[in-house]
Design a protein around this motif. Structure first.
Motif, mmCIF file in Angstrom:
data_model
loop_
_atom_site.group_PDB
_atom_site.id
_atom_site.type_symbol
_atom_site.label_atom_id
_atom_site.label_comp_id
_atom_site.label_asym_id
_atom_site.label_seq_id
_atom_site.Cartn_x
_atom_site.Cartn_y
_atom_site.Cartn_z
ATOM 1 N N ALA A 165 14.988 74.423 -66.417
ATOM 2 C CA ALA A 165 15.120 74.710 -67.848
ATOM 3 C C ALA A 165 16.580 74.907 -68.240
ATOM 4 C CB ALA A 165 14.292 75.941 -68.212
ATOM 5 N N SER A 166 17.370 75.500 -67.343
ATOM 6 C CA SER A 166 18.786 75.745 -67.659
ATOM 7 C C SER A 166 19.569 74.441 -67.794
ATOM 8 C CB SER A 166 19.426 76.606 -66.571
ATOM 9 O OG SER A 166 19.725 75.865 -65.407
ATOM 10 N N MET A 167 19.102 73.383 -67.128
ATOM 11 C CA MET A 167 19.807 72.101 -67.207
ATOM 12 C C MET A 167 19.643 71.436 -68.567
ATOM 13 S SD MET A 167 19.287 70.481 -63.381
ATOM 14 C CE MET A 167 20.309 69.036 -63.778
ATOM 15 N N ASN A 168 18.739 71.982 -69.369
ATOM 16 C CA ASN A 168 18.596 71.514 -70.757
ATOM 17 C C ASN A 168 19.919 71.577 -71.508
ATOM 18 O OD1 ASN A 168 18.398 73.423 -73.388
ATOM 19 N ND2 ASN A 168 17.152 71.593 -73.700
ATOM 20 N N PHE A 173 19.540 63.384 -74.017
ATOM 21 C CA PHE A 173 18.577 63.074 -75.070
ATOM 22 C C PHE A 173 18.615 64.139 -76.171
ATOM 23 C CE2 PHE A 173 14.319 63.858 -76.843
ATOM 24 C CZ PHE A 173 14.159 62.672 -77.553
ATOM 25 N N ALA A 174 18.594 65.425 -75.763
ATOM 26 C CA ALA A 174 18.586 66.497 -76.765
ATOM 27 C C ALA A 174 19.830 66.438 -77.639
ATOM 28 C CB ALA A 174 18.478 67.862 -76.074
ATOM 29 N N GLU A 175 20.963 66.143 -77.023
ATOM 30 C CA GLU A 175 22.219 66.073 -77.778
ATOM 31 C C GLU A 175 22.197 64.924 -78.787
ATOM 32 O OE1 GLU A 175 27.013 65.231 -77.026
ATOM 33 O OE2 GLU A 175 25.630 65.419 -75.321
ATOM 34 N N LYS A 176 21.771 63.752 -78.324
ATOM 35 C CA LYS A 176 21.752 62.588 -79.216
ATOM 36 C C LYS A 176 20.711 62.754 -80.321
ATOM 37 C CE LYS A 176 24.988 60.298 -77.163
ATOM 38 N NZ LYS A 176 26.278 60.068 -77.846
ATOM 39 N N TYR A 177 19.570 63.345 -79.981
ATOM 40 C CA TYR A 177 18.536 63.558 -80.995
ATOM 41 C C TYR A 177 19.045 64.530 -82.060
ATOM 42 C CZ TYR A 177 14.026 64.357 -83.158
ATOM 43 O OH TYR A 177 13.000 64.437 -84.070
ATOM 44 N N GLN A 178 19.707 65.588 -81.621
ATOM 45 C CA GLN A 178 20.246 66.583 -82.559
ATOM 46 C C GLN A 178 21.275 65.959 -83.488
ATOM 47 O OE1 GLN A 178 19.009 69.619 -82.722
ATOM 48 N NE2 GLN A 178 20.338 70.284 -84.399
ATOM 49 N N GLU A 179 22.062 65.026 -82.955
ATOM 50 C CA GLU A 179 23.063 64.338 -83.772
ATOM 51 C C GLU A 179 22.414 63.406 -84.793
ATOM 52 O OE1 GLU A 179 25.477 62.225 -81.047
ATOM 53 O OE2 GLU A 179 26.565 63.995 -80.322
ATOM 54 N N GLY A 180 21.167 63.004 -84.530
ATOM 55 C CA GLY A 180 20.497 62.046 -85.393
ATOM 56 C C GLY A 180 21.057 60.648 -85.274
ATOM 57 N N PRO A 292 13.455 66.114 -70.925
ATOM 58 C CA PRO A 292 12.835 66.124 -69.602
ATOM 59 C C PRO A 292 12.988 67.434 -68.842
ATOM 60 C CG PRO A 292 13.869 64.005 -69.961
ATOM 61 C CD PRO A 292 14.258 64.875 -71.124
ATOM 62 N N TYR A 293 14.089 68.151 -69.031
ATOM 63 C CA TYR A 293 14.289 69.407 -68.311
ATOM 64 C C TYR A 293 13.282 70.464 -68.767
ATOM 65 C CZ TYR A 293 18.688 67.067 -67.309
ATOM 66 O OH TYR A 293 19.625 66.141 -66.916
ATOM 67 N N LEU A 294 13.101 70.594 -70.081
ATOM 68 C CA LEU A 294 12.116 71.540 -70.591
ATOM 69 C C LEU A 294 10.705 71.085 -70.239
ATOM 70 C CD1 LEU A 294 13.571 72.336 -74.143
ATOM 71 C CD2 LEU A 294 13.882 73.611 -72.012
ATOM 72 N N SER A 295 10.469 69.793 -70.334
ATOM 73 C CA SER A 295 9.134 69.264 -70.074
ATOM 74 C C SER A 295 8.722 69.495 -68.624
ATOM 75 C CB SER A 295 9.086 67.761 -70.391
ATOM 76 O OG SER A 295 9.406 67.527 -71.737
#
Length: 473
Positions: A165-168, A173-180, A292-295
Motif C-alpha cells: 500500500a505504501s508503494m502507492n 497510473f494514480a499520478e497520470k489519472y490525477q493529472e487528467g 495496482p498497489y492499493l488493489s
C-alpha cells in the motif's frame, strides 16, 4: 521508473517475435477488444445459469458472473493457464538457462503466458527476467524505512500489505489519472508499469519481512540483478550459497533445489481463476480504478484469511503434531486411527478438500513430484514421508467418513512442509511467498480489466424480506 516510449508498443507484429512483454500485450489487444465488444453487443441477454437463493446466502458459490482472462478451474481437470495444464506448462515454459532444462520453469515465463496467452521463447523470458531484476533492484526509500520501523512480531501478511500500500506513493497510473492527462483506452499502459514495478519489488519486500522476523531486520542475503525473480526471493531468505549472508549451511545442490522449489511453488500458484478471495478482491478494488498497489494490498489482506492462504501452515502444524503421536509413518493402522480420532472430534484433516475441485489437485501432484525426484534429500524427513503417506491413506478414510465432497489432497498438503524441510520454519511466513506468486495472476487480469474497459463491479444485494417473498414464505 520512467515510462518508456509507448509508441513502439502499438506496432502490431506476431508476439512470438516481440521480445518486450508490453509490446506483445499491445499486439493482441485489438483482437481481444473486438471479440469482447462483439459479445457485449450481440449476446448480453444469453443466460449463463440460474442464480439460486442458496447461492445468494452461501457466498455466491458457483455463480458464473465474473470475467477472467487467463485461467479456468475445472472441478475434475483442475487449473488451466490459457488452456494449458500444469504438466504442459512444465514442458513448454522456459526455465533458468543455468539449469539446462533440468529445473523448473520460471514464474516470469508464466507471467508472459498470463499476459499474452502465448508461450514465450527463451529470449523473451530472458528479457523479461532482466527487466524485472532491474526494476526490483531498489525499493522506494519510504517503503524500506516503513518496513524497518514495523514491530518484529507483526503478522508477516500485515507487513506485506502495508509495504504494498505504501508503494502507492509512486504509482504512475494514480499520478497520470490525477493529472487528467490520459484517456480510458490508455489506462492499461500505466497500470502495466505499476504492475511490473510491484511484481519486481516482491523479492526485496519478502526478504525484508523475513529478516524482520528471524534476524532483527538485518539482511540474510544479497539481491543479484543478474539472477531471476525466484532466485532473489531465495537469496534474500538466506537460502543461496553464493548470496547468503549468515544463515543456513547449504550445499550448492541443496541451494539449487530450494531455488527450484521457489520457482515451482510460485509458478503454479500464480492464479486459480478469479473467484478466490485474493483474486476477486484485487479485481473488485481495481474496478474502482484504484491503482495496482492499493488493489493488490487489499488482495493480500484476503489471502491472509485462515480459509484462504493460511492453509499450508495448518498442514505443517498437523504433520508436526501427528508425527509425535505415531510410532512410525509406515504404520498404516496407527495413521488411520489418528485420522479417525481427528474426524470424530469434529475437526478436519487440513490440506484435504477444495472449494471447487472434486478430483486430486494437479498442483499437489507437482509438489509431490518435486520431492519424489529427490529421494535422498527427503528420505530421512519423517514429516515429508508422513505427508506422502497421508496422500494415500486420508482419501480412503474421508470417503468412508462420507462428509467430504473432495477427499483428495490439495496443494497445501505438500507445499508448506517442503519449505519447512529446508528450514523456513516461521509458519505465518509461508503465505508471504504465496503472496509473491499470486500477484502475477490478479495483476495480469488488472491490466486486461483496463485494456477491455471493464466497469466498476457493483452486484445487487437483496434482503431477507425479499428472499422470503421470492420463496413465498
Amino acid at each position: 521508473m520512467m515510462l518508456k516510449n509507448f509508441t513502439q508498443t502499438r506496432l502490431f507484429h506476431s508476439s512470438r517475435h516481440l521480445l518486450n512483454l508490453k509490446a506483445a500485450i499491445a499486439d493482441v489487444i485489438p483482437k481481444r477488444r473486438e471479440e469482447l465488444l462483439h459479445i457485449k453487443k450481440n449476446f448480453s441477454d444469453v443466460k449463463v445459469g440460474d442464480i439460486t437463493i442458496g447461492s445468494v446466502i452461501n457466498g455466491m458459490r458457483g455463480n458464473q458472473s465474473m470475467y477472467w482472462e487467463s485461467t479456468t478451474l475445472d472441478p475434475n481437470e483442475g487449473i488451466r493457464f490459457h488452456g494449458k495444464t500444469i504438466a504442459e506448462c512444465q514442458k513448454l515454459l522456459p526455465g533458468a538457462p543455468e539449469d539446462n532444462g533440468k529445473g523448473e520453469f520460471l514464474p516470469e515465463s508464466m507471467l508472459w503466458l498470463l499476459m499474452t496467452g502465448e508461450v514465450p521463447s527463451e529470449e523473451q523470458v530472458r528479457k523479461l527476467t532482466q527487466e524485472l531484476a532491474e526494476r526490483g533492484a531498489k525499493l522506494p526509500p519510504h517503503t524500506e524505512k516503513l518496513l524497518t520501523s514495523l514491530p518484529r512480531d507483526m503478522h508477516p501478511m500485515t507487513q506485506l500489505a502495508i509495504a504494498l500500500a505504501s508503494m502507492n506513493k509512486g504509482s504512475i497510473f494514480a499520478e497520470k489519472y490525477q493529472e487528467g492527462s490520459i484517456g480510458k483506452m490508455d489506462y492499461w499502459e500505466y497500470v502495466y508499469e505499476d504492475v511490473l514495478n510491484l511484481i519486481a519489488a516482491l523479492p526485496k519486500i519478502t526478504g525484508k519481512i523475513y529478516s524482520n522476523i528471524v534476524n532483527d531486520g538485518e539482511p540474510l542475503g544479497h539481491y543479484n540483478v543478474e539472477k531471476d525473480w525466484s532466485y532473489n526471493i531465495a537469496s534474500l531468505l538466506g537460502m543461496t550459497v553464493s548470496d547468503s549472508v549468515n544463515m543456513h549451511s547449504l550445499t550448492q545442490e541443496r541451494s539449487n533445489d530450494f531455488v527450484n522449489l521457489v520457482r515451482l511453488y510460485c509458478g503454479i500458484h500464480v492464479d486459480h481463476e478469479g473467484g478466490n478471495v485474493s483474486a476477486h478482491t484485487t479485481h473488485l478494488v481495481g474496478s474502482a480504478l484504484s491503482d495496482p498497489y492499493l488493489s493488490y494490498s487489499s488482495g493480500i489482506m484476503g489471502l491472509a484469511g485462515p480459509l484462504h492462504g493460511l492453509a499450508a501452515q495448518e498442514v505443517v502444524r498437523f504433520l508436526v503434531e501427528m508425527e509425535k503421536d505415531v510410532d512410525s509413518v509406515e504404520n498404516v493402522k496407527q495413521v488411520e486411527e489418528y485420522l479417525w480420532k481427528v474426524l470424530n472430534s469434529s475437526r478436519v484433516i487440513p490440506g484435504y478438500g477444495h472449494a471447487v475441485l472434486r478430483k486430486p489437485d494437479p498442483r499437489f501432484d507437482a509438489m509431490l513430484n518435486f520431492a519424489e525426484k529427490r529421494p535422498k534429500e527427503f528420505k530421512s524427513d519423517a514429516k515429508v514421508q508422513l505427508m506422502k503417506q497421508l496422500s494415500q491413506i486420508a482419501p480412503k478414510v474421508l470417503k468412508e467418513h462420507g462428509k467430504t465432497k473432495n477427499p483428495y489432497p490439495n496443494v497445501d498438503s505438500a507445499s508448506g512442509i517442503l519449505f519447512y524441510h529446508y528450514g523456513i520454519d516461521q509458519l505465518l511466513f509461508f503465505t508471504v511467498i504465496f503472496g509473491c506468486s499470486r500477484a502475477m495472476g490478479p495483476l495480469s487480469q488488472l491490466v486486461w480489466d483496463r485494456i477491455l474497459g471493464l466497469p466498476i463491479e457493483r452486484p445487487k444485494s437483496i434482503d431477507l424480506n425479499t428472499i422470503k417473498k421470492i420463496c413465498k414464505i
